[in-house]
Design a protein around this motif. Structure first.
Motif, short mmCIF file in Angstrom:
data_model
loop_
_atom_site.label_atom_id
_atom_site.label_comp_id
_atom_site.label_asym_id
_atom_site.label_seq_id
_atom_site.Cartn_x
_atom_site.Cartn_y
_atom_site.Cartn_z
N LYS A 240 -3.55 -15.24 37.54
CA LYS A 240 -4.95 -14.91 37.32
C LYS A 240 -5.70 -14.85 38.66
CE LYS A 240 -5.32 -18.58 34.61
NZ LYS A 240 -3.90 -18.98 34.59
N ASP A 241 -6.75 -14.10 38.67
CA ASP A 241 -7.57 -13.99 39.87
C ASP A 241 -8.10 -15.36 40.26
OD1 ASP A 241 -8.95 -12.73 41.96
OD2 ASP A 241 -10.77 -12.57 40.74
N GLY A 242 -7.82 -15.80 41.47
CA GLY A 242 -8.26 -17.10 41.94
C GLY A 242 -7.39 -18.26 41.51
N PHE A 243 -6.42 -18.00 40.64
CA PHE A 243 -5.42 -18.99 40.21
C PHE A 243 -6.01 -20.16 39.42
CE2 PHE A 243 -3.96 -17.08 44.21
CZ PHE A 243 -2.84 -16.42 43.75
N ALA A 244 -7.22 -20.01 38.89
CA ALA A 244 -7.83 -21.08 38.10
C ALA A 244 -7.44 -20.93 36.64
CB ALA A 244 -9.34 -21.05 38.24
N ASN A 245 -7.12 -22.07 36.01
CA ASN A 245 -6.78 -22.09 34.59
C ASN A 245 -8.02 -22.31 33.73
OD1 ASN A 245 -3.91 -21.86 34.76
ND2 ASN A 245 -3.76 -24.04 35.25
N PRO A 246 -8.01 -21.77 32.50
CA PRO A 246 -8.99 -22.21 31.51
C PRO A 246 -8.55 -23.56 30.95
CG PRO A 246 -7.46 -20.69 30.50
CD PRO A 246 -7.08 -20.77 31.96
N PHE A 247 -9.37 -24.18 30.11
CA PHE A 247 -8.92 -25.37 29.40
C PHE A 247 -7.68 -25.00 28.59
CE2 PHE A 247 -13.56 -27.10 28.94
CZ PHE A 247 -13.65 -27.19 30.32
N PHE A 248 -6.78 -25.96 28.40
CA PHE A 248 -5.54 -25.65 27.69
C PHE A 248 -5.06 -26.85 26.88
CE2 PHE A 248 -4.17 -27.28 31.85
CZ PHE A 248 -3.23 -28.24 31.48
N ILE A 249 -4.06 -26.59 26.04
CA ILE A 249 -3.40 -27.63 25.26
C ILE A 249 -1.89 -27.45 25.40
CG2 ILE A 249 -3.15 -28.71 23.00
CD1 ILE A 249 -5.71 -27.18 22.15
N ALA A 250 -1.20 -28.51 25.78
CA ALA A 250 0.27 -28.53 25.79
C ALA A 250 0.71 -29.35 24.57
CB ALA A 250 0.79 -29.17 27.08
N HIS A 251 1.69 -28.83 23.84
CA HIS A 251 2.01 -29.51 22.58
C HIS A 251 3.42 -29.19 22.10
CE1 HIS A 251 1.63 -25.93 19.86
NE2 HIS A 251 0.92 -25.48 20.90
N ALA A 252 3.92 -30.07 21.25
CA ALA A 252 5.13 -29.80 20.50
C ALA A 252 4.79 -28.86 19.36
CB ALA A 252 5.72 -31.11 19.95
N PRO A 253 5.73 -27.99 18.94
CA PRO A 253 5.41 -26.97 17.95
C PRO A 253 4.92 -27.50 16.62
CG PRO A 253 7.49 -26.47 19.03
CD PRO A 253 7.09 -27.84 19.47
N GLY A 254 5.28 -28.72 16.26
CA GLY A 254 4.89 -29.25 14.97
C GLY A 254 3.46 -29.73 14.85
N VAL A 255 2.70 -29.65 15.95
CA VAL A 255 1.29 -30.09 15.92
C VAL A 255 0.41 -28.94 15.47
CG1 VAL A 255 -0.63 -31.01 17.25
CG2 VAL A 255 1.70 -31.76 17.77
N THR A 256 -0.37 -29.14 14.44
CA THR A 256 -1.34 -28.14 14.00
C THR A 256 -2.57 -28.29 14.88
OG1 THR A 256 -0.55 -28.28 11.72
CG2 THR A 256 -2.71 -27.30 12.08
N LEU A 257 -2.80 -27.28 15.72
CA LEU A 257 -3.90 -27.39 16.67
C LEU A 257 -5.24 -27.19 15.97
CD1 LEU A 257 -2.45 -25.42 19.73
CD2 LEU A 257 -2.39 -27.89 19.26
N LEU A 258 -6.19 -28.03 16.32
CA LEU A 258 -7.51 -27.99 15.73
C LEU A 258 -8.48 -27.28 16.67
CD1 LEU A 258 -7.63 -31.64 14.38
CD2 LEU A 258 -7.01 -29.56 13.14
N PRO A 259 -9.51 -26.63 16.14
CA PRO A 259 -10.49 -25.97 17.01
C PRO A 259 -11.30 -27.00 17.78
CG PRO A 259 -11.24 -25.95 14.73
CD PRO A 259 -9.83 -26.49 14.70
N GLY A 260 -11.81 -26.56 18.92
CA GLY A 260 -12.63 -27.46 19.72
C GLY A 260 -14.00 -27.66 19.11
#
Length: 260
Positions: A240-260
């Motif tokens: 990405k331009d500038g190499f900055a990341n957005p907020f992220f989530i690292a997870h095991a596949p079995g986790v149902t991710l919830l909205p922020g």
């Protein structure tokens, strides 16, 4: 490739630990007010020279030389020679050497070495992630065990969060889940804890750069895990331009991710 990346990570770890175990080390502030030490610079110099000698045609991005980078390719090495400088300065041990190879915006190979913890994680040539059992020989890889993400129990999740950068927004998001255990860790070790099944979920609602995350991302992917954007849960991309990341989530596949 991985033999060379592993060897360079171990050499950098030795250089870092020599300074870490000294009576005092110089701590300065970079332009963004983040700390930098002689250990960051020594490890960067060693890894950069090694990668350029072994892969002279490959693009290289490192944290300590980020101001010189103008990346126009999708395949490149990306390095954080000392991830977790705050942990290093406070002598807490949760710091790592991160070296990754990115293809088409995806970290596909990575080494994460935590010299003070004696833990070494890496992807094999076939993409599977392993943790090598020490003591470590820089020339010859030792015994290694394959690592895999957990099968989470969503009524009792294991969560890991940043030790130095945790905030109220992160706590509020974690509070949306049913959490059995919460631990803090520094540097890219958080990705590795998810990769080994020691944690199920690692949300990051704060500023990070691609060199902070690429190697850990590769290790987690090679263990069956995912790293996605916080906003829309799409895969986290690199280059990405500038190499900055957005907020992220690292997870095991079995986790149902919830909205922020």
């Amino acid at each position: 490739m991985m033999v060379i990346l592993r060897s360079l990570a171990l050499e950098a770890g030795d250089a870092i630990m020599e300074i870490y175990n000294s009576e005092d080390f110089d701590v300065r502030a970079k332009s963004d007010d983040s700390p930098v030490t002689a250990a960051d610079e020594a490890a960067d110099k060693l890894i950069s020279a090694g990668l350029r000698a072994a892969f002279p045609d490959a693009a290289l991005v490192t944290e300590e030389q980020s101001a010189t980078h103008d990346l126009s390719v999708s395949d490149f090495f990306i390095v954080d020679p000392l991830d977790g400088t705050k942990e290093f300065v406070q002598r807490r041990g949760d710091f790592t050497v991160n070296i990754a190879w990115v293809e088409a915006g995806v970290p596909v190979r990575g080494v994460v070495y935590a010299p003070a913890k004696g833990r070494l994680f890496m992807t094999r040539a076939d993409g599977q992630s392993v943790e090598e059992i020490g003591p470590f020989d820089k020339e010859t890889p030792g015994e290694a065990k394959e690592i895999h993400v957990s099968t989470p129990d969503e009524t009792a999740l294991l969560v890991v969060a940043s030790k130095s950068h945790r905030d109220a927004a992160t706590d509020a998001y974690i509070g949306k889940y049913s959490v059995a255990d919460m631990r803090s860790a520094g540097s890219s070790l958080k990705f590795c804890l998810v990769a080994t099944g020691e944690a199920d979920l690692y949300p990051r609602l704060g500023r990070t750069m691609e060199w902070d995350t690429a190697a850990g991302h590769a290790v987690l992917s090679g263990a069956g895990g995912h790293v996605v954007r916080f906003d829309d849960h799409s895969p986290l991309a690199y280059g990405k331009d500038g190499f900055a990341n957005p907020f992220f989530i690292a997870h095991a596949p079995g986790v149902t991710l919830l909205p922020g």
